[in-house]
Design a protein around this motif. Structure first.
Motif, PDB file in Angstrom:
ATOM      1  N   LEU A   5      -4.203   0.348   3.357  1.00  0.00           N
ATOM      2  CA  LEU A   5      -3.242  -0.111   4.360  1.00  0.00           C
ATOM      3  C   LEU A   5      -1.986  -0.696   3.746  1.00  0.00           C
ATOM      4  O   LEU A   5      -0.880  -0.506   4.257  1.00  0.00           O
ATOM      5  CB  LEU A   5      -3.900  -1.159   5.260  1.00  0.00           C
ATOM      6  CG  LEU A   5      -5.187  -0.723   5.965  1.00  0.00           C
ATOM      7  CD1 LEU A   5      -5.764  -1.891   6.744  1.00  0.00           C
ATOM      8  CD2 LEU A   5      -4.918   0.469   6.879  1.00  0.00           C
ATOM      9  N   ASN A   6      -2.137  -1.443   2.664  1.00  0.00           N
ATOM     10  CA  ASN A   6      -1.019  -2.146   2.039  1.00  0.00           C
ATOM     11  C   ASN A   6      -1.507  -2.742   0.733  1.00  0.00           C
ATOM     12  O   ASN A   6      -2.719  -2.827   0.492  1.00  0.00           O
ATOM     13  CB  ASN A   6      -0.480  -3.260   2.960  1.00  0.00           C
ATOM     14  CG  ASN A   6      -1.606  -4.032   3.645  1.00  0.00           C
ATOM     15  OD1 ASN A   6      -2.431  -4.649   3.000  1.00  0.00           O
ATOM     16  ND2 ASN A   6      -1.640  -3.974   4.968  1.00  0.00           N
ATOM     17  N   ALA A  49       5.625   2.715   4.376  1.00  0.00           N
ATOM     18  CA  ALA A  49       6.474   1.560   4.067  1.00  0.00           C
ATOM     19  C   ALA A  49       6.049   0.833   2.794  1.00  0.00           C
ATOM     20  O   ALA A  49       6.764  -0.059   2.341  1.00  0.00           O
ATOM     21  CB  ALA A  49       6.459   0.580   5.244  1.00  0.00           C
ATOM     22  N   ASP A  50       4.918   1.204   2.218  1.00  0.00           N
ATOM     23  CA  ASP A  50       4.402   0.547   1.016  1.00  0.00           C
ATOM     24  C   ASP A  50       4.190   1.609  -0.050  1.00  0.00           C
ATOM     25  O   ASP A  50       3.140   2.242  -0.130  1.00  0.00           O
ATOM     26  CB  ASP A  50       3.097  -0.180   1.337  1.00  0.00           C
ATOM     27  CG  ASP A  50       2.646  -1.106   0.221  1.00  0.00           C
ATOM     28  OD1 ASP A  50       3.019  -0.849  -0.937  1.00  0.00           O
ATOM     29  OD2 ASP A  50       1.905  -2.066   0.504  1.00  0.00           O
ATOM     30  N   ARG A  51       5.214   1.827  -0.864  1.00  0.00           N
ATOM     31  CA  ARG A  51       5.194   2.929  -1.828  1.00  0.00           C
ATOM     32  C   ARG A  51       3.986   2.857  -2.759  1.00  0.00           C
ATOM     33  O   ARG A  51       3.478   3.892  -3.225  1.00  0.00           O
ATOM     34  CB  ARG A  51       6.489   2.894  -2.647  1.00  0.00           C
ATOM     35  CG  ARG A  51       6.603   3.972  -3.731  1.00  0.00           C
ATOM     36  CD  ARG A  51       6.557   5.369  -3.168  1.00  0.00           C
ATOM     37  NE  ARG A  51       6.575   6.371  -4.215  1.00  0.00           N
ATOM     38  CZ  ARG A  51       7.678   6.888  -4.734  1.00  0.00           C
ATOM     39  NH1 ARG A  51       8.880   6.481  -4.304  1.00  0.00           N
ATOM     40  NH2 ARG A  51       7.612   7.814  -5.664  1.00  0.00           N
ATOM     41  N   PHE A  92       1.366   6.948   7.413  1.00  0.00           N
ATOM     42  CA  PHE A  92       1.618   6.330   8.725  1.00  0.00           C
ATOM     43  C   PHE A  92       2.840   5.434   8.605  1.00  0.00           C
ATOM     44  O   PHE A  92       3.085   4.817   7.567  1.00  0.00           O
ATOM     45  CB  PHE A  92       0.400   5.567   9.257  1.00  0.00           C
ATOM     46  CG  PHE A  92      -0.044   4.390   8.434  1.00  0.00           C
ATOM     47  CD1 PHE A  92       0.461   3.115   8.649  1.00  0.00           C
ATOM     48  CD2 PHE A  92      -0.997   4.549   7.436  1.00  0.00           C
ATOM     49  CE1 PHE A  92       0.040   2.024   7.902  1.00  0.00           C
ATOM     50  CE2 PHE A  92      -1.434   3.470   6.685  1.00  0.00           C
ATOM     51  CZ  PHE A  92      -0.906   2.212   6.911  1.00  0.00           C
ATOM     52  N   THR A  93       3.644   5.392   9.672  1.00  0.00           N
ATOM     53  CA  THR A  93       4.912   4.678   9.649  1.00  0.00           C
ATOM     54  C   THR A  93       5.211   4.109  11.027  1.00  0.00           C
ATOM     55  O   THR A  93       4.812   4.696  12.049  1.00  0.00           O
ATOM     56  CB  THR A  93       6.064   5.607   9.221  1.00  0.00           C
ATOM     57  OG1 THR A  93       7.308   4.922   9.360  1.00  0.00           O
ATOM     58  CG2 THR A  93       6.115   6.879  10.072  1.00  0.00           C
ATOM     59  N   ILE A 134       0.183  -2.431  15.079  1.00  0.00           N
ATOM     60  CA  ILE A 134       0.473  -1.028  15.388  1.00  0.00           C
ATOM     61  C   ILE A 134       0.227  -0.172  14.149  1.00  0.00           C
ATOM     62  O   ILE A 134      -0.322   0.932  14.235  1.00  0.00           O
ATOM     63  CB  ILE A 134       1.917  -0.879  15.896  1.00  0.00           C
ATOM     64  CG1 ILE A 134       2.088  -1.637  17.219  1.00  0.00           C
ATOM     65  CG2 ILE A 134       2.283   0.590  16.083  1.00  0.00           C
ATOM     66  CD1 ILE A 134       3.527  -1.794  17.662  1.00  0.00           C
ATOM     67  N   ALA A 135       0.620  -0.692  12.983  1.00  0.00           N
ATOM     68  CA  ALA A 135       0.344   0.016  11.734  1.00  0.00           C
ATOM     69  C   ALA A 135      -1.161   0.191  11.531  1.00  0.00           C
ATOM     70  O   ALA A 135      -1.628   1.261  11.121  1.00  0.00           O
ATOM     71  CB  ALA A 135       0.964  -0.732  10.555  1.00  0.00           C
TER      72      ALA A 135
END
Length: 476
Positions: free
Chosen positions: A195-196, A231-233, A253-254, A300-301
């Motif tokens: 996820l991140n 959003a998290d390369r 996902f974005t 939402i992410a």
């Protein structure tokens, strides 16, 4: 019936929620099991008594010592170690195991190896934040599709119980921590999501690079999809580095408009451009943003990641919508407690690190922030810099509150700060009263501590409960 463990000498490192089931399963498979545990408290003694009644040997008080008292730390005859996920790799026990050529597995690795030939595939989730919510959303979607499933792993049903029990599943929604992944070298999921990534547990892993590498293990051997955060390369980099099966796809996902092979948001809709025909031109509506509870950006992410894994398993768009609508978030995760005199009070006690708190702060426009606790080695400059314009004020509690106070002084000197010099549980009531004094109608008083809770509370649940009780006393 004999198993590969029959007669094998296995050392289980640690009691608790993973060690006790592992010891029981291994004993039931015919292994000679010795449990070593650092703690020797009342709970440990009760768990030890339960295991010893079955014939399992338990040593309390020094999980790193050997029977002979030598520094080697490896119980005599050990052929395999199964460890609780929290035990650091630097433990002398593991150093001794490496020197002796003894393999070390976690409970996840044990569960993976105990699966039968027709066992349910795993849809796996990891990340610094959002794992539990995403796995619960995923399980809700899978159930809406009529599939027999459960949320397992670092949540809900024990993985060992799911794999060895009598319940038959079609698919499992699996939450995995970096600790668990470190000790699970042969895990191969159907599809997985990271996820991140943000600094966390660096005292355990030793570096951000080692932490990320352990998270990335979740992608190894994936068969259908590696789901990553556009959003998290760093999450995409982990996909690129993974050795996956032929045909496995990278699916992003974005929160923006999705490109081909992505899921995203368009005009208030969650849409899929990954699992559709002609994804260059087509998109499939999955749900409305309002179907996500709460509809905060980071949640939402989470929903998009869950949807991506479900779609990788062949779940219909309608089931994604129905599953998200049916999902109810756990307590202490951006939970609205009450409105008092035009001010909203929100409990996000689960925000125990800066990354989670950053997402929580981003969900509101004008905030009186209650923060502090055990920092776990974190720094707060970047967090404060990003949130400064949203802060009406801050109330600080806990052992490491000075670190947050100093960051506020450096990067948001105009924000009023109340520093409560106390670490007793009653400090929460005073913190809420101070926050009320700072707040104006339309503001949100947000408990998002960015720290662990154990300096003042048993866990983040108790901290959130204390906040909610204090808010109720305001409105009484």
């Amino acid at each position: 019936m004999p198993s590969e463990f029959t007669g094998k000498h296995v050392t289980v490192a640690g009691l608790g929620v993973s060690g006790v089931p592992a010891a029981k399963v291994l004993h039931g498979l015919g292994a000679h099991v010795t449990v070593v545990n650092d703690g020797d408290d009342e709970r440990s003694r009760a768990q030890a008594a339960e295991l010893e009644a079955l014939g399992v040997s338990v040593r309390l008080g020094d999980g790193t010592a050997s029977d002979s008292g030598s520094a080697a730390g490896l119980p005599e005859g050990t052929e395999l170690i199964v460890t609780a996920p929290g035990w650091k790799p630097t433990k002398p026990l593991f150093t001794a195991a490496e020197q002796a050529g003894v393999p070390v597995w976690g409970d996840v690795e044990l569960a993976w190896r105990l699966r039968g030939p027709d066992s349910a595939p795993w849809l796996a989730v990891t990340g610094t934040n959002g794992k539990t919510t995403t796995v619960q959303m995923l399980a809700s979607i899978l159930k809406a599709a009529g599939l027999r499933t459960a949320a397992v792993g670092n949540i809900g049903v024990s993985l060992l119980d799911a794999v060895t029990g009598d319940t038959e599943y079609d698919v499992l929604a699996v939450e995995l921590s970096s600790y668990q992944l470190h000790w699970a070298p042969s895990l191969r999921a159907h599809s997985a999501a990271v996820l991140n990534l943000a600094p966390d547990h660096l005292d355990w892993h030793g570096s951000m690079e080692a932490y990320a590498a352990d998270k990335g293990r979740i992608y190894e051997g994936n068969r259908v999809a590696c789901v990553y955060n556009v959003a998290d390369r760093a999450t995409e980099d982990l996909v690129r580095a993974a050795d996956v099966e032929d045909g496995c796809r990278a699916v992003g996902f974005t929160l923006g408009t999705p490109g081909p092979s992505q899921l995203g948001v368009v005009e208030g809709l969650l849409v899929d451009r990954a699992f559709v025909e002609d994804r260059q031109k087509n998109a499939q509506e999955l749900a409305e943003v309002s179907d996500v509870d709460p509809p905060a950006p980071h949640n939402i992410a989470n929903a998009l990641a869950a949807a991506g894994l479900a779609r990788a398993f062949g779940v219909s768009a309608g089931a994604v919508r129905d599953g998200l609508r049916a999902f109810t978030p756990d307590a202490h995760r951006i939970a609205h407690v009450a409105d008092v005199d035009g001010v909203a009070y929100v409990d996000d006690s689960k925000a125990t690190n800066t990354h989670a708190t950053e997402a929580s702060l981003a969900a509101y426009e004008s905030i009186v922030w209650i923060a502090g606790g055990l920092a776990k080695g974190a720094t707060f400059d970047e967090l404060v810099t990003g949130a400064a314009k949203r802060l009406r004020g801050a109330v600080l509690i806990g052992a490491d509150r000075a670190l947050i106070r100093e960051a506020l002084a450096r990067h948001a000197p105009e924000v009023p700060v109340v520093d409560l010099d106390r670490t007793d549980t009653g400090a929460m009531l005073q913190a809420v009263r101070e926050a009320r004094r700072l707040a104006r109608p339309g503001d949100t008083v947000l408990l998002a501590p960015a720290c662990a809770s154990m300096d003042m509370f048993t866990n983040y649940n108790q901290r959130g409960d204390a906040f909610a009780q204090a808010v109720r006393e305001l409105g009484a």
